[in-house]
Design a protein around this motif. Structure first.
Motif, PDB file in Angstrom:
ATOM      1  N   THR A   5       0.807  -1.219   0.000  1.00 33.83           N
ATOM      2  CA  THR A   5       0.000   0.000   0.000  1.00 33.83           C
ATOM      3  C   THR A   5       0.842   1.271   0.000  1.00 33.83           C
ATOM      4  N   PRO A   6       1.842   1.429   0.877  1.00 38.02           N
ATOM      5  CA  PRO A   6       2.647   2.662   0.819  1.00 38.02           C
ATOM      6  C   PRO A   6       3.398   2.821  -0.500  1.00 38.02           C
ATOM      7  N   LEU A   8       2.339   1.807  -3.473  1.00 38.27           N
ATOM      8  CA  LEU A   8       1.363   2.251  -4.468  1.00 38.27           C
ATOM      9  C   LEU A   8       0.983   3.717  -4.254  1.00 38.27           C
ATOM     10  N   ILE A   9       0.824   4.127  -3.011  1.00 40.11           N
ATOM     11  CA  ILE A   9       0.508   5.526  -2.726  1.00 40.11           C
ATOM     12  C   ILE A   9       1.646   6.431  -3.171  1.00 40.11           C
ATOM     13  N   SER A  10       2.883   6.032  -2.905  1.00 42.86           N
ATOM     14  CA  SER A  10       4.041   6.816  -3.340  1.00 42.86           C
ATOM     15  C   SER A  10       4.136   6.874  -4.855  1.00 42.86           C
ATOM     16  N   VAL A  12       1.602   6.674  -7.034  1.00 45.36           N
ATOM     17  CA  VAL A  12       0.559   7.568  -7.527  1.00 45.36           C
ATOM     18  C   VAL A  12       0.947   9.030  -7.292  1.00 45.36           C
ATOM     19  N   ALA A  13       1.470   9.340  -6.109  1.00 47.57           N
ATOM     20  CA  ALA A  13       1.897  10.710  -5.817  1.00 47.57           C
ATOM     21  C   ALA A  13       3.030  11.138  -6.747  1.00 47.57           C
ATOM     22  N   LEU A  57      -4.581  17.228  -1.317  1.00 42.35           N
ATOM     23  CA  LEU A  57      -3.925  16.208  -0.494  1.00 42.35           C
ATOM     24  C   LEU A  57      -4.042  16.519   0.991  1.00 42.35           C
ATOM     25  N   ALA A  61      -6.152  14.392   3.776  1.00 41.25           N
ATOM     26  CA  ALA A  61      -5.448  13.881   4.955  1.00 41.25           C
ATOM     27  C   ALA A  61      -6.144  14.322   6.238  1.00 41.25           C
ATOM     28  N   GLN A  64      -9.836  12.336   6.296  1.00 42.06           N
ATOM     29  CA  GLN A  64      -9.836  10.875   6.366  1.00 42.06           C
ATOM     30  C   GLN A  64     -10.043  10.335   7.786  1.00 42.06           C
TER      31      GLN A  64
END
Length: 92
Positions: A5-6, A8-10, A12-13, A57, A61, A64
């Protein structure tokens, strides 16, 4: 899955940052934003996109955790209802 997950998030960012950089280099002409009667100073399109992405973003944050609290508050009552609905008939 938790380690993926981290990454994939990185990813995308990073793609968003690269896209904003490419768009800002190609569109260096200044623009001014208008909202109702307000008008901003003239700034490049890439800077407008970067500020918009940054505000989005930060906003997500901040929102959420609030959505997580609302989901846990509503989720308890729904789990109790599901436990009563799914009763094993063989025990009776």
């Amino acid at each position: 899955m938790k380690t993926l997950t981290p990454i994939l998030i990185s990813l995308v960012a990073a793609i968003w940052v690269i896209a904003i950089a490419i768009i800002s280099v190609q569109n260096a002409t200044p623009v001014s934003l208008k909202f109702l009667t307000f008008q901003s100073i003239q700034i490049p399109v890439g800077l407008v996109l970067a500020f918009s992405a940054g505000i989005g973003l930060i906003g997500m944050a901040l929102l959420q955790p609030l959505w997580g609290l609302a989901g846990s508050w509503q989720g308890k009552s729904r789990l109790d209802d599901d436990a009563e609905f799914f009763v094993d008939d063989e025990d009776f």
